[in-house]
Design an enzyme around this catalytic site. Sequence first.
Site, PDB file in Angstrom:
ATOM      1  N   LYS A  86       0.847  -1.307   0.091  1.00 33.84           N
ATOM      2  CA  LYS A  86       0.026   0.121  -0.137  1.00 33.84           C
ATOM      3  C   LYS A  86       0.834   1.087  -0.009  1.00 33.84           C
ATOM      4  O   LYS A  86       0.406   2.337  -0.232  1.00 33.84           O
ATOM      5  CB  LYS A  86      -0.975   0.037   1.334  1.00 33.84           C
TER       6      LYS A  86
HETATM    7  C1  LIG Z   1      -4.775  -4.484   0.774  1.00 37.76           C
HETATM    8  C2  LIG Z   1      -3.949  -5.817   1.067  1.00 37.76           C
HETATM    9  C3  LIG Z   1      -4.126  -6.855  -0.151  1.00 37.76           C
HETATM   10  C4  LIG Z   1      -5.502  -6.700  -0.991  1.00 37.76           C
HETATM   11  O1  LIG Z   1      -5.312  -5.848  -2.055  1.00 37.76           O
HETATM   12  P1  LIG Z   1      -6.569  -5.273  -2.704  1.00 37.76           P
HETATM   13  O2  LIG Z   1      -6.094  -4.163  -3.622  1.00 37.76           O
HETATM   14  O3  LIG Z   1      -7.393  -4.769  -1.627  1.00 37.76           O
HETATM   15  O4  LIG Z   1      -7.135  -6.480  -3.460  1.00 37.76           O
HETATM   16  C5  LIG Z   1      -3.578  -7.898  -0.029  1.00 37.76           C
HETATM   17  N1  LIG Z   1      -2.527  -7.900   1.005  1.00 37.76           N
HETATM   18  C6  LIG Z   1      -2.223  -7.066   1.803  1.00 37.76           C
HETATM   19  C7  LIG Z   1      -1.402  -7.301   2.944  1.00 37.76           C
HETATM   20  C8  LIG Z   1      -2.813  -6.012   1.898  1.00 37.76           C
HETATM   21  O5  LIG Z   1      -2.645  -4.946   2.685  1.00 37.76           O
END
Ligand SMILES: *Cc1c(COP(=O)(O)O)cnc(C)c1O
Length: 424
Positions: A103
Amino acid sequence: MKFVSTRSGAEPVSLSEAIAAGLAPDGGLYVPEAWPNAAIIADGAGLAEAAARVLSPFAEGDVLEPEIAAIAAEAFNFPVPLVPLTDRLAVLELFHGPTAAFKDFGARFLAGAMTRIRAGASRPLLILVATSGDTGGAVAAAFHGKPGVEVAVLYPKGLVSPLQERQLTCWGGNVRAFAVRGAFDDCQRLVKAAFGDKDLRSRCDLSSANSINIGRLLPQMTYFAWASSNVWRAHGEKLSFVIPSGNLGHATACAWARTIGYPIGEIVLAHNANRAMPDYLESGVWRPRASVATLASAMDVGDPSNAERLFNLFPNMTALRGAVSAHVVDDAAISARIKQGYAEHGQIWCPHTAVAAETHARRHGVGRWAIAATAHPAKFREIVEPIIGESIALPAALAALMARPSEKVEIEPDLAALKHALLS
Ligand SMILES: *Cc1c(COP(=O)(O)O)cnc(C)c1O
């Protein structure tokens, strides 16, 4: 380049307008109106250079166009190793940013773009972000201390890991954390409700830093473009990806990167027990539902927002089934895969990455594959350490956060409670 809503009612807008708005006024999500042609990323290009190349066409004609290279250089200043496990399988480690989850890419790019867009604005900007754990930390870290911006993070009380909670609640200053008595879907619903609230909108400018914001998604195309270009130059083969999926932002970014021409083969969505998307591909009936808690908590999403963008890109069942597949991994299989990954490869995977590794093991696709590793295992040490029987060292950035004081406000999952807390 213009951006249009996934629903029909909104005027096309520029990139900076789409980022500033978050959600389109008709309640839809912004998507690019057209698809530029990609060029393979050059040998030796760093990630920031790759980002500028991938993203510049989307900013064409916008105030952000001359800023893209600088934003990318600020945001993408950490490594993204593609670690080989076998000669056909590698792990794309996306967790070397400041909050140790992928993220960071979207959040840091968004912060760079948003502060430039808002420079000289007369009203304060309130960024509302719903988080299942990692988004909020990344957004808080990226926006902390930025002038003219307030951040409110909403997370489901008791449903994030202790380290994630620390990352949400340790900032102070322009970042506030709200523990919502509900699930992630309640947090997401509250953010959408706040956007629709005229009273709140009359008091401040609102935006979102969730993956409903196009400014989060576009930069995530970068590492898919970059890794697939590197493999293409070295082996003349496409790279297929297994993507741990929740809100489907990551998957959408990968599909966009393939749409503009990067050499990406299959896109496989790896889900935990929250199976709205796998069920849809099987039944053809879209049935969002309440989320269920799993070991891979950042993917506990029952009503994934970005499904709307995938349906927009692949507008019928045949197109969608041809473009992606989706699989479900339960908690027992997550634990077993974490154990096996350590025994077989010496890899320590977070539960989300393990969902992807397990999905890959079951699928046995031909060609070259990469598992997207979405978080550092230390963020989920309570789960991972007992399974592998060892303790996991904290990355330095996470260790520093543990030393900061923590502050949060608990609220009921309704708009009145949120407004009261926000305005008090
Ligand atoms: C947010 C997240 C996901 C999922 O990603 P999306 O874009 O919401 O599908 C997977 N793994 C981790 C560690 C995350 O923080």
